[in-house]
Design an enzyme around this catalytic site. Structure first.
Site, PDB file in Angstrom:
ATOM      1  N   CYS A   1    -167.418 -19.309  -4.757  1.00  0.00           N
ATOM      2  CA  CYS A   1    -167.072 -19.482  -3.361  1.00  0.00           C
ATOM      3  C   CYS A   1    -166.358 -20.821  -3.219  1.00  0.00           C
ATOM      4  O   CYS A   1    -166.970 -21.875  -3.426  1.00  0.00           O
ATOM      5  CB  CYS A   1    -168.358 -19.467  -2.554  1.00  0.00           C
ATOM      6  SG  CYS A   1    -168.080 -19.879  -0.874  1.00  0.00           S
TER       7      CYS A   1
ATOM      8  N   HIS B   1    -159.918 -10.488  -6.156  1.00  0.00           N
ATOM      9  CA  HIS B   1    -159.019 -10.619  -5.007  1.00  0.00           C
ATOM     10  C   HIS B   1    -157.851  -9.663  -5.148  1.00  0.00           C
ATOM     11  O   HIS B   1    -157.287  -9.503  -6.228  1.00  0.00           O
ATOM     12  CB  HIS B   1    -158.475 -12.051  -4.897  1.00  0.00           C
ATOM     13  CG  HIS B   1    -159.533 -13.039  -4.571  1.00  0.00           C
ATOM     14  ND1 HIS B   1    -159.917 -13.312  -3.281  1.00  0.00           N
ATOM     15  CD2 HIS B   1    -160.324 -13.795  -5.373  1.00  0.00           C
ATOM     16  CE1 HIS B   1    -160.891 -14.212  -3.291  1.00  0.00           C
ATOM     17  NE2 HIS B   1    -161.168 -14.521  -4.542  1.00  0.00           N
TER      18      HIS B   1
ATOM     19  N   GLU C   1    -163.147 -10.649   3.655  1.00  0.00           N
ATOM     20  CA  GLU C   1    -163.995 -10.966   2.502  1.00  0.00           C
ATOM     21  C   GLU C   1    -164.974  -9.854   2.165  1.00  0.00           C
ATOM     22  O   GLU C   1    -165.605  -9.292   3.063  1.00  0.00           O
ATOM     23  CB  GLU C   1    -164.816 -12.226   2.786  1.00  0.00           C
ATOM     24  CG  GLU C   1    -164.057 -13.487   2.524  1.00  0.00           C
ATOM     25  CD  GLU C   1    -164.986 -14.689   2.579  1.00  0.00           C
ATOM     26  OE1 GLU C   1    -166.128 -14.589   2.094  1.00  0.00           O
ATOM     27  OE2 GLU C   1    -164.567 -15.710   3.129  1.00  0.00           O
TER      28      GLU C   1
ATOM     29  N   CYS D   1    -160.968 -18.770   3.181  1.00  0.00           N
ATOM     30  CA  CYS D   1    -161.551 -18.367   1.899  1.00  0.00           C
ATOM     31  C   CYS D   1    -160.853 -19.167   0.810  1.00  0.00           C
ATOM     32  O   CYS D   1    -159.642 -19.029   0.611  1.00  0.00           O
ATOM     33  CB  CYS D   1    -161.352 -16.869   1.702  1.00  0.00           C
ATOM     34  SG  CYS D   1    -161.901 -16.252   0.107  1.00  0.00           S
TER      35      CYS D   1
ATOM     36  N   GLY E   1    -159.833 -17.185  -2.268  1.00  0.00           N
ATOM     37  CA  GLY E   1    -158.737 -16.316  -1.833  1.00  0.00           C
ATOM     38  C   GLY E   1    -157.421 -17.069  -1.716  1.00  0.00           C
ATOM     39  O   GLY E   1    -156.352 -16.541  -2.051  1.00  0.00           O
TER      40      GLY E   1
HETATM   41  O1  ZDP Z   1    -166.380 -12.768  -3.545  1.00  0.00           O
HETATM   42  C1  ZDP Z   1    -167.016 -12.653  -2.500  1.00  0.00           C
HETATM   43  O2  ZDP Z   1    -167.885 -11.762  -2.350  1.00  0.00           O
HETATM   44  C2  ZDP Z   1    -166.736 -13.635  -1.361  1.00  0.00           C
HETATM   45  N1  ZDP Z   1    -167.177 -13.124  -0.104  1.00  0.00           N
HETATM   46  C3  ZDP Z   1    -167.442 -14.906  -1.729  1.00  0.00           C
HETATM   47  C4  ZDP Z   1    -167.154 -16.019  -0.795  1.00  0.00           C
HETATM   48  C5  ZDP Z   1    -165.771 -16.598  -1.000  1.00  0.00           C
HETATM   49  C6  ZDP Z   1    -165.426 -17.711  -0.035  1.00  0.00           C
HETATM   50  N2  ZDP Z   1    -164.899 -17.265   1.192  1.00  0.00           N
HETATM   51  C7  ZDP Z   1    -164.475 -18.712  -0.656  1.00  0.00           C
HETATM   52  O3  ZDP Z   1    -164.142 -19.655   0.057  1.00  0.00           O
HETATM   53  O4  ZDP Z   1    -164.096 -18.622  -1.796  1.00  0.00           O
HETATM   54  C8  ZDP Z   1    -166.625 -18.439   0.379  1.00  0.00           C
END
Ligand code: ZDP
Length: 281
Positions: free
Chosen positions: A75, A168, A217, A226, A229
């Site tokens: 994350c 992603h 997400e 994200c 992302g």
């Molecule tokens: O891979 C996932 O299941 C994401 N929801 C994790 C969280 C990613 C996040 N938004 C980021 O900033 O990389 C927190």
């Protein structure tokens, strides 16, 4: 039992941080996390992050539960918040903090480091591009997925897939504001070509050094930002010859600076802010 927590956010991607430094076992279950993240019946957050003891020579370990209780590998906004949380804890206890931390995650070792202006830069490691690593079945496991057609919601989208430890799927659009994200997001997330589901980023190229992004997400739905992302989107944009290797990415919650350096690693710089501390029964 009462548990102390602190809320932080990175560009409006918000997390409940738990000081879990005395045990390898998270203090909450995934079911607790779902309740704590609820914005009406709980504290409200996109996820819960635990600061656990380090392993394999790292300073600390991060674990995170999404607001649906699933556990992602990594994350990006969360690790900036975790870095700030650890620094705040150490300053409260000893009067000083380290300039950077080595943090063990399910996606490898990440190192948040503090900038003079209060922002946090994280070495996010190398992107993974093979279909088997994402994972996706759009191509054979040893092939990359760059600008491949995928049908979602009765429309063909050209997608590029990148793993930053978590999956992603990136697609380029003319106008991110016009997207019906609440309708299409879940259809990407749960498309059968993504066996572990996927995070999905929609990118509008404004200039070769400026991208606009909206995100759906995995496990959390629409969020304001994200970090993984944004890193994956820069990689996808470079692979599609749409931008420079160093860009500003504008998300609904604010901007991140992302660089895909010559060492093949991604460096992400952005804010991480404390909101409040509380005690939950
Ligand atoms: O891979 C996932 O299941 C994401 N929801 C994790 C969280 C990613 C996040 N938004 C980021 O900033 O990389 C927190």
């Amino acid at each position: 039992m009462t548990i102390e927590f602190t809320k932080y956010h990175g560009l409006g991607n918000d997390f409940i941080l738990i000081d879990n430094r005395t045990s390898d076992q998270p203090k909450l279950t995934p079911e607790d996390a779902v309740r704590w993240c609820d914005r009406h019946f709980g504290i409200g957050a996109d996820g819960v992050i635990f600061a656990l003891p380090g392993q394999d020579g790292t300073d600390y370990t991060m674990r995170i539960f999404n607001s649906d209780g699933s556990e992602p590998e990594m994350c990006g906004n969360g690790i900036r918040c975790l870095g700030r949380f650890l620094a705040d804890l150490e300053v409260a206890e000893t009067g000083k903090s380290q300039p950077k931390y080595r943090i063990h995650t399910l996606a490898g070792v990440m190192t948040p480091k503090f900038e003079a202006d209060g922002q946090v830069t994280v070495d996010m490691g190398e992107p993974r591009l093979l279909a088997g690593e994402i994972p996706t079945t759009i191509a054979a496991p040893d092939q990359k997925v760059i600008n491949q057609p995928l049908e979602v919601a009765g429309q063909v989208w050209n997608v590029t897939c990148v793993s930053m430890g978590n999956p992603h799927c990136i697609t380029f659009v003319d106008d991110v504001a016009a997207l019906e994200l609440e309708k299409i997001g879940t259809l990407f997330e749960n498309h059968p070509v993504f066996p572990q589901r996927t995070n999905t980023e929609f990118i509008e190229v404004v200039r070769s050094d400026y991208l606009k992004m909206r995100v759906w997400e995995r496990g959390a739905g629409i969020t304001l930002a994200c970090g993984t992302g944004a890193c994956a989107s820069l990689v996808a944009a470079v692979l599609n010859q749409k931008c420079d290797r160093r860009v500003t990415i504008e998300l609904p919650g604010g901007c991140l600076q992302i660089e895909w350096a010559v060492d093949n690693r991604l460096y992400m710089t952005g804010s991480a802010e404390k909101v409040f501390t509380g005690i939950r029964q």
